[in-house]
Design an enzyme around this catalytic site. Sequence first.
Site, PDB file in Angstrom:
ATOM      1  N   HIS A 199      87.630  88.792  49.280  1.00 61.07           N
ATOM      2  CA  HIS A 199      86.807  87.574  49.343  1.00 61.07           C
ATOM      3  C   HIS A 199      86.683  86.861  48.009  1.00 61.07           C
ATOM      4  O   HIS A 199      86.099  85.782  47.941  1.00 61.07           O
ATOM      5  CB  HIS A 199      85.410  87.883  49.901  1.00 61.07           C
TER       6      HIS A 199
HETATM    7  C1  UD1 Z   1      78.701  86.400  47.649  1.00 56.23           C
HETATM    8  C2  UD1 Z   1      78.562  86.955  46.240  1.00 56.23           C
HETATM    9  C3  UD1 Z   1      79.571  88.059  46.002  1.00 56.23           C
HETATM   10  C4  UD1 Z   1      79.467  89.119  47.064  1.00 56.23           C
HETATM   11  C5  UD1 Z   1      79.638  88.465  48.407  1.00 56.23           C
HETATM   12  C6  UD1 Z   1      79.547  89.524  49.478  1.00 56.23           C
HETATM   13  C7  UD1 Z   1      77.846  85.250  44.648  1.00 56.23           C
HETATM   14  C8  UD1 Z   1      78.261  84.427  43.490  1.00 56.23           C
HETATM   15  N1  UD1 Z   1      78.821  85.932  45.258  1.00 56.23           N
HETATM   16  O1  UD1 Z   1      79.952  85.772  47.724  1.00 56.23           O
HETATM   17  O2  UD1 Z   1      79.319  88.662  44.745  1.00 56.23           O
HETATM   18  O3  UD1 Z   1      80.447  90.112  46.854  1.00 56.23           O
HETATM   19  O4  UD1 Z   1      78.606  87.486  48.562  1.00 56.23           O
HETATM   20  O5  UD1 Z   1      79.549  89.107  50.722  1.00 56.23           O
HETATM   21  O6  UD1 Z   1      76.685  85.288  44.984  1.00 56.23           O
HETATM   22  N2  UD1 Z   1      79.134  81.907  54.639  1.00 56.23           N
HETATM   23  C9  UD1 Z   1      78.940  81.974  55.986  1.00 56.23           C
HETATM   24  N3  UD1 Z   1      77.890  82.704  56.447  1.00 56.23           N
HETATM   25  C10 UD1 Z   1      77.036  83.356  55.626  1.00 56.23           C
HETATM   26  C11 UD1 Z   1      77.236  83.255  54.242  1.00 56.23           C
HETATM   27  C12 UD1 Z   1      78.290  82.542  53.756  1.00 56.23           C
HETATM   28  O7  UD1 Z   1      79.697  81.420  56.765  1.00 56.23           O
HETATM   29  O8  UD1 Z   1      76.105  84.012  56.112  1.00 56.23           O
HETATM   30  C13 UD1 Z   1      80.274  81.133  54.113  1.00 56.23           C
HETATM   31  C14 UD1 Z   1      79.818  79.806  53.567  1.00 56.23           C
HETATM   32  O9  UD1 Z   1      80.541  78.814  54.192  1.00 56.23           O
HETATM   33  C15 UD1 Z   1      80.118  79.854  52.087  1.00 56.23           C
HETATM   34  C16 UD1 Z   1      81.067  81.025  51.928  1.00 56.23           C
HETATM   35  O10 UD1 Z   1      80.895  81.864  53.075  1.00 56.23           O
HETATM   36  O11 UD1 Z   1      80.673  78.682  51.628  1.00 56.23           O
HETATM   37  C17 UD1 Z   1      80.789  81.819  50.681  1.00 56.23           C
HETATM   38  O12 UD1 Z   1      79.415  82.272  50.646  1.00 56.23           O
HETATM   39  P1  UD1 Z   1      78.635  82.427  49.245  1.00 56.23           P
HETATM   40  O13 UD1 Z   1      77.296  82.978  49.498  1.00 56.23           O
HETATM   41  O14 UD1 Z   1      78.737  81.170  48.490  1.00 56.23           O
HETATM   42  O15 UD1 Z   1      79.490  83.461  48.420  1.00 56.23           O
HETATM   43  P2  UD1 Z   1      80.274  84.751  48.887  1.00 56.23           P
HETATM   44  O16 UD1 Z   1      81.733  84.470  48.790  1.00 56.23           O
HETATM   45  O17 UD1 Z   1      79.727  85.237  50.185  1.00 56.23           O
END
Ligand code: UD1
Length: 381
Positions: A213
């Site tokens: 990821h």
């Molecule tokens: C975050 C953490 C990372 C961790 C990861 C685990 C930061 C900087 N990064 O990254 O360290 O390893 O979580 O999962 O905080 N999304 C969904 N549903 C959700 C959450 C997110 O669809 O419930 C999608 C969103 O469209 C978003 C993308 O996933 O744009 C990324 O989510 P985000 O929370 O920004 O960072 P992660 O890549 O999940």
Amino acid sequence: MTHLIDIIAGARPNFMKIAPLIRALEINAGPESDMHLPWRLVHTGQHYDTAMSGAFFRQLGIREPHVNLEAGSGTQAEQTAAIMVRYEQLLRNHPASLCLVAGDVTSTMACAITAQKMGVAVGHIEAGIRSGDWTMPEEINRLVTDAITNWFFTTSRQAGSNLTASGIPEKRIHFVGNTMIDTLRHHQREFLPPQFFSEMGLGKGEYFVLTLHRPANVDDPNHLSALLRAIDANARNLPVIFPVHPRTAKILSSLPKLPPSIHPVTAQPYLEFNFLVSNARCVITDSGGITEETTVLSVPCMTLRENTERPETVSMGTNELVGTDPAALAPWFDRLFAGKWKVGAIPELWDGKAAERIVMALKHIFSERIKQATPRGQARR
Ligand code: UD1
């Protein structure tokens, strides 16, 4: 003097880290306790899907958050800002005396900054770890959070050394162990096969688990595609079970065709995911936390990164940093299939009791504060 502790949970890896702390605080709230520590669970809403959040609360037995800030997704700045604005509002209306953050996600940094600017002390669980890689948002989050943390709860002696080298006095550092491992040990007997496990005819040691990821691995479809092809080419026809993070799912859906041994499945709940990990031939990942779990479960792990903030998973555990170059993977698979993967050992204090140590440390911290706040001659009994 109230000791209301805010426990911040925002994204998936936070939930395993705070669950045992809440359990330890609940035990501490019993009649025998010499000092009650009231707490409030604040979910920032960084992760909001059932697969990324709700399922973890249910399986880990975490109560409904007292407050959900519902900050949601966005760019790094948007997410940070949304969490800060909403947490500031909460602290203004309902003050706390300590903000306890965990790990390195955006919610960790955003709440630490907000709390400290409002005069609320900050405690950081998993403080002091460093990859040295400023291209990762998590490293920025660690550096910023630790720069304004009052009380550091560390998972390794190395983390403590990193902090003292940056000028933090030792008395503010508590080497407590690893709360993520508390959770692993607590739930190990409940691990559950996902439904597809028997449907696909999977057996112990007969498949790989893959998680990806990190933006560096998944944001460029060509690089992601090359990594998947290299893994497929080296997996000797064993299936590669790939629980897909929502971020990766978006990019994966744009790829024309996946190599035959790559089997994407939805992001798994905790018990199913760790069932898969504990029975895998090997885990291939770009996560940090998973390398701690594979170390404790004695499962070989290849990390698709150039660096790690968790060096003990390599020096003591079963983890190897294999890098992100698809062309460089083959020798690692050769070593695995030759039965020559190293046998790891378990790092110091990863014994399932880290959260209890944090509660003891918190009591000490609060009792010192009471002493300092009480005029001479009126020391409380
Ligand atoms: C975050 C953490 C990372 C961790 C990861 C685990 C930061 C900087 N990064 O990254 O360290 O390893 O979580 O999962 O905080 N999304 C969904 N549903 C959700 C959450 C997110 O669809 O419930 C999608 C969103 O469209 C978003 C993308 O996933 O744009 C990324 O989510 P985000 O929370 O920004 O960072 P992660 O890549 O999940």
